[in-house]
Motif scaffolding. Sequence first.
Motif, PDB file in Angstrom:
ATOM      1  N   ASP A 134       5.526   5.231  -6.299  1.00 51.34           N
ATOM      2  CA  ASP A 134       4.956   5.985  -6.709  1.00 51.34           C
ATOM      3  C   ASP A 134       3.443   7.088  -6.378  1.00 51.34           C
ATOM      4  OD1 ASP A 134       7.590   7.288  -6.420  1.00 51.34           O
ATOM      5  OD2 ASP A 134       7.612   7.401  -7.911  1.00 51.34           O
ATOM      6  N   ARG A 135       2.965   5.958  -7.583  1.00 48.27           N
ATOM      7  CA  ARG A 135       1.321   6.308  -7.495  1.00 48.27           C
ATOM      8  C   ARG A 135       0.669   5.537  -6.520  1.00 48.27           C
ATOM      9  NH1 ARG A 135       4.204   7.034 -11.424  1.00 48.27           N
ATOM     10  NH2 ARG A 135       3.669   8.589 -13.459  1.00 48.27           N
ATOM     11  N   ARG A 136       0.888   4.443  -6.105  1.00 47.85           N
ATOM     12  CA  ARG A 136      -0.089   3.938  -5.190  1.00 47.85           C
ATOM     13  C   ARG A 136      -0.128   3.881  -3.868  1.00 47.85           C
ATOM     14  NH1 ARG A 136      -3.034   1.573  -1.975  1.00 47.85           N
ATOM     15  NH2 ARG A 136      -3.217  -0.663  -1.492  1.00 47.85           N
ATOM     16  N   TYR A 137       1.178   4.893  -3.583  1.00 49.12           N
ATOM     17  CA  TYR A 137       1.456   4.990  -2.229  1.00 49.12           C
ATOM     18  C   TYR A 137       1.970   6.540  -1.802  1.00 49.12           C
ATOM     19  CZ  TYR A 137       1.967   0.102  -1.233  1.00 49.12           C
ATOM     20  OH  TYR A 137       0.991  -0.896  -1.819  1.00 49.12           O
ATOM     21  N   ALA A 140       5.099   9.034   1.012  1.00 47.47           N
ATOM     22  CA  ALA A 140       5.638   9.104   1.997  1.00 47.47           C
ATOM     23  C   ALA A 140       6.704   8.072   2.039  1.00 47.47           C
ATOM     24  CB  ALA A 140       4.268   8.574   3.185  1.00 47.47           C
ATOM     25  N   ILE A 141       5.863   7.064   0.587  1.00 47.38           N
ATOM     26  CA  ILE A 141       6.995   5.536   0.861  1.00 47.38           C
ATOM     27  C   ILE A 141       8.435   6.236   0.377  1.00 47.38           C
ATOM     28  CG2 ILE A 141       6.284   4.799  -1.586  1.00 47.38           C
ATOM     29  CD1 ILE A 141       6.664   2.223  -0.714  1.00 47.38           C
ATOM     30  N   ASP A 162       8.728  -4.578   2.104  1.00 46.25           N
ATOM     31  CA  ASP A 162       7.904  -4.921   2.712  1.00 46.25           C
ATOM     32  C   ASP A 162       7.563  -4.480   3.800  1.00 46.25           C
ATOM     33  OD1 ASP A 162       6.796  -7.654   2.110  1.00 46.25           O
ATOM     34  OD2 ASP A 162       7.235  -8.368   4.108  1.00 46.25           O
ATOM     35  N   THR A 163       8.059  -3.738   4.525  1.00 46.13           N
ATOM     36  CA  THR A 163       7.506  -3.586   5.859  1.00 46.13           C
ATOM     37  C   THR A 163       6.813  -2.093   5.732  1.00 46.13           C
ATOM     38  OG1 THR A 163       8.930  -4.372   7.360  1.00 46.13           O
ATOM     39  CG2 THR A 163       8.029  -2.037   7.948  1.00 46.13           C
ATOM     40  N   LEU A 164       7.953  -1.047   4.120  1.00 50.07           N
ATOM     41  CA  LEU A 164       6.795   0.049   3.977  1.00 50.07           C
ATOM     42  C   LEU A 164       5.117  -0.105   3.971  1.00 50.07           C
ATOM     43  CD1 LEU A 164       9.848   2.437   2.413  1.00 50.07           C
ATOM     44  CD2 LEU A 164       8.625   2.187   4.970  1.00 50.07           C
ATOM     45  N   ILE A 165       6.053  -0.860   2.556  1.00 46.29           N
ATOM     46  CA  ILE A 165       4.179  -1.430   2.035  1.00 46.29           C
ATOM     47  C   ILE A 165       3.383  -1.784   2.633  1.00 46.29           C
ATOM     48  CG2 ILE A 165       3.596  -2.968   0.115  1.00 46.29           C
ATOM     49  CD1 ILE A 165       5.773  -2.642  -1.362  1.00 46.29           C
ATOM     50  N   LYS A 166       3.470  -2.678   3.741  1.00 50.47           N
ATOM     51  CA  LYS A 166       1.982  -2.865   4.828  1.00 50.47           C
ATOM     52  C   LYS A 166       2.552  -1.949   5.250  1.00 50.47           C
ATOM     53  CE  LYS A 166       4.247  -8.032   4.574  1.00 50.47           C
ATOM     54  NZ  LYS A 166       4.766  -8.657   5.922  1.00 50.47           N
TER      55      LYS A 166
END
Length: 166
Positions: A134-137, A140-141, A162-166
Amino acid sequence: TDTSWGGYFDAANNYLSSAVPSSNQALAFFINGTNLPGNGAYYTSTLLRESTHMINFYQRTVARGTVHDTWLEETSAMMTEDIVAPAVNAGYSTIPIRIDAYLLSGGGVSYITWPSQVSNNSYGMGGSFGAFLDRRYGLAIYQQLVTSCNDGSGGTSYACLDTLIK
């Protein structure tokens, strides 16, 4: 009687009993009221988490024909707690509880073993990781976990996140 659980959602209750004989044929989630006195903020947060499971069931399973592994389903529900609970619950957050549980585990928990090793430490890890996401992305994620991941067509929850983070 075990009173340690806060609440649960069982998607089997959403089906007709002709399809799932044990179904109560209701849109329902359950809250353990035994520990409610003096813990209203915690149970408000629990209601948010369990209602998220119900919404996820409809949005993923019914509308999109997909499901997430337990670890990602639970993490996404705790992300709701992190995002919404402080706004509706006078700043209350379960995240400090989750972080404490994870720290007390010494890191001795794993997403891989979530189904066979569910404990407060698993929820501690999932809640802590969800809060990080939540805090990093941002939102949207969180939204894309419902709208962009289709684990049911050969993908995995790991590949999804993994795809969402990338």
